[in-house]
Scaffold this motif. Sequence first.
Motif, mmCIF file in Angstrom:
data_model
loop_
_atom_site.group_PDB
_atom_site.id
_atom_site.type_symbol
_atom_site.label_atom_id
_atom_site.label_comp_id
_atom_site.label_asym_id
_atom_site.label_seq_id
_atom_site.Cartn_x
_atom_site.Cartn_y
_atom_site.Cartn_z
ATOM 1 N N ASP A 216 14.539 -4.436 65.926
ATOM 2 C CA ASP A 216 15.292 -3.958 64.767
ATOM 3 C C ASP A 216 14.373 -3.357 63.705
ATOM 4 O O ASP A 216 14.836 -3.082 62.590
ATOM 5 N N ARG A 346 23.502 -2.097 68.186
ATOM 6 C CA ARG A 346 22.809 -3.009 67.278
ATOM 7 C C ARG A 346 22.035 -4.044 68.075
ATOM 8 O O ARG A 346 22.560 -4.673 68.981
ATOM 9 N N THR A 359 19.460 -4.370 59.951
ATOM 10 C CA THR A 359 19.953 -3.577 61.064
ATOM 11 C C THR A 359 20.384 -2.227 60.538
ATOM 12 O O THR A 359 21.162 -2.142 59.569
#
Length: 374
Positions: A216, A346, A359
């Motif tokens: 991320d 994600r 994120t």
Amino acid sequence: MNRTKATEDAQAEAPASWGLVECALPGGLLTAVITWELTRPAADRDDLLSRIVNCVVFLLVVAYLLIRVRRRAARELREVKAVARAAQEVLIRTLPPRLDGLALSARQLSASRGADVGGDLYEVVATAYGVRVVIGDVRGHGLPAIGAVAAVLGSFREAAHDEAGLDGVLRRLDRAHQRHLRELARQEPPAAGGQEPDSLSGEEFVTVLLLEIGADAEVRALNCGHPWPYRLGRGAARLASGEPLPPLGAFPLPADLLPYQCGPLRPGEALFLHTDGAEDARDSAGRFFALEEALAQAAAGPPLSPAAVVRQVHAALLRHTGGRITDDMALLVLRNDRPPVGDSSRVPAQPGGPGLCCTWVSAREPTTHAPGPG
């Protein structure tokens, strides 16, 4: 048949001793011949001319022998340097230009003449937990520090893949360094009174910075006495300002090791990692090198190139010091070239410590989510 250390040392010293004989014997013979030819009584003019010719001939023969000795010594020196260079490349491996969506560039300067590796270390590896980075600085420089560098790097290359959290990686590095210190202690001669030498007194230590860049793009860090890196984007700024832990070997690690949550490394941004030799470099007037200013200038013109940043900072360091490097230096730049992650793809934060995770929803606006209870 096993070769003893005494045999190896004797064979290593033999070429040097024979080289001295090859130089001393012709030199002594030449001196004796010239002294005899020029000091004995001359019978006539032709006899004096023949003496001069004899001296010149002997001089040419000795010059030829000395050139042969010099060429052989130069060849042996080239072979030794080639072996040393190969060993150094195994210890501090050349980083790939790209790794898991990150662009990399690094350079190391040794304060020891003729050496490419000193007391500084760095490594970058891609793991299941993200890209993990180590950079460190062993007390001292040159050959005596290489043993500690090898111990820490060898441990990191295994622990980075085995340990789920940065705290586990750091503890593995600390144990490897402690083993290295105990080996040094066993090699030391006994102190007065027959006591064992104490090499674990805190005099031998290594500063270490561990970074983890998750899928991320969240950056987590553990710092043991090392300079904090800089974030490069619109200028240069410290990645964190927290108080670091003591260097490895100085004190035991605390029971709880919580990594710093340094925020996300956005696409196009870069991290500049360095050892203290870069900030402590001085010019002839004793002025310290303005590292942050040099980084701001190197990162001013887009696109931000890791290789260009390293090259410009390296050149600025040499200009500032006049080429007189008094401490080892390591420079490392990592740029995030990953595309922003959308809602449909994600990726959860990788393990490495509690805190916030970021994120990316779009290329323009990040959304920060606080972790749930527990």
